[in-house]
Design a protein around this motif. Sequence first.
Motif, PDB file in Angstrom:
ATOM      1  N   LEU A 153       0.824  -1.218   0.000  1.00  0.00           N
ATOM      2  CA  LEU A 153       0.000   0.000   0.000  1.00  0.00           C
ATOM      3  C   LEU A 153       0.859   1.270   0.000  1.00  0.00           C
ATOM      4  O   LEU A 153       0.334   2.378  -0.040  1.00  0.00           O
ATOM      5  N   HIS A 190      -6.857 -10.851   5.279  1.00  0.00           N
ATOM      6  CA  HIS A 190      -6.647 -10.236   3.959  1.00  0.00           C
ATOM      7  C   HIS A 190      -5.430 -10.850   3.253  1.00  0.00           C
ATOM      8  O   HIS A 190      -5.465 -11.126   2.054  1.00  0.00           O
ATOM      9  N   CYS A 195      -4.589 -10.686  -0.489  1.00  0.00           N
ATOM     10  CA  CYS A 195      -3.284 -10.048  -0.714  1.00  0.00           C
ATOM     11  C   CYS A 195      -2.183 -11.100  -0.511  1.00  0.00           C
ATOM     12  O   CYS A 195      -1.351 -11.019   0.379  1.00  0.00           O
ATOM     13  N   PRO A 200      -1.398 -11.522  -5.926  1.00  0.00           N
ATOM     14  CA  PRO A 200      -2.532 -11.060  -5.127  1.00  0.00           C
ATOM     15  C   PRO A 200      -3.792 -10.890  -5.986  1.00  0.00           C
ATOM     16  O   PRO A 200      -3.699 -10.591  -7.167  1.00  0.00           O
ATOM     17  N   LEU A 207      -9.258  -2.025  -1.107  1.00  0.00           N
ATOM     18  CA  LEU A 207      -8.104  -1.142  -0.886  1.00  0.00           C
ATOM     19  C   LEU A 207      -7.467  -0.716  -2.214  1.00  0.00           C
ATOM     20  O   LEU A 207      -6.449  -0.034  -2.242  1.00  0.00           O
ATOM     21  N   LEU A 213      -0.060  -0.667  -6.247  1.00  0.00           N
ATOM     22  CA  LEU A 213       0.276  -1.908  -6.946  1.00  0.00           C
ATOM     23  C   LEU A 213      -0.970  -2.683  -7.324  1.00  0.00           C
ATOM     24  O   LEU A 213      -1.001  -3.897  -7.269  1.00  0.00           O
ATOM     25  N   GLN A 214      -2.010  -1.960  -7.676  1.00  0.00           N
ATOM     26  CA  GLN A 214      -3.294  -2.631  -7.839  1.00  0.00           C
ATOM     27  C   GLN A 214      -3.444  -3.431  -9.125  1.00  0.00           C
ATOM     28  O   GLN A 214      -4.264  -4.317  -9.200  1.00  0.00           O
TER      29      GLN A 214
END
Length: 224
Positions: A153, A190, A195, A200, A207, A213-214
């Motif tokens: 995050l 999570h 994650c 992930p 989030l 890093l989505q």
Amino acid sequence: MNKIMHIYKQLKEMYGDQKDWWPGETAFHIAIGAILTQNTTWTSAYKALQNLIAEGLDTPQALYHANIENIKPLIKPAGFMNQKARYLKNLASFTCEQLACCIRNLRKHPQPRETLLSIKGIGKETADSILLYALNMPFFVVDAYTRRIFSRLGIIYKKTPYDEIAHMFTSNIPQDVELYKEYHALIVEHAKQRCKKKSPLCEGCLLKDLCPLQTTEGHRKQNI
Ligand code: SF4
């Protein structure tokens, strides 16, 4: 609402209540579990704990007087049986010799965390797990899952020191034991469900908007 509290709310939205997340009939069971789960899964630690309970070696007095060789095979499912048997003996000796055989007496100690850390085999994560889950004291537990999620995050670095990470939580959320327990449990959930260490599952993660890093592309670029 600050970012740390916002993340908590989003995790809660995704995974719901985690109440009684750390099982144990007694405070000492939880303390034993905190040692047994070092470097292994909770499932393996739980099997070892159940073996100790079945043999009546689940109290400070019983472990204190037990022959270490009799402890080792019982805790084999948790791995590192020689080392962990010694650590359990150290915890039992400390509890019986300094706390009148009741780990809850540590609550009255002026420096409970430092005292636990002076026992060989108890590091920061184990000490804080005992203080929070066994003794209901406001110490935040930081583990590898916490590092993974919060570094993804962009809030910490993977190598940010343990106490700095714990302080980041405790200075941004109300000092509430149940909240600390719930937050740590949600972090673990999570990390296990979404994650994950490799690949992930970002689709549907609440989030995502906060997470640099989505995307799959992002993961590849940042090499996580
Ligand atoms: S978007 Fe992906 S990497 Fe970011 S926190 Fe969610 S699951 Fe983890």
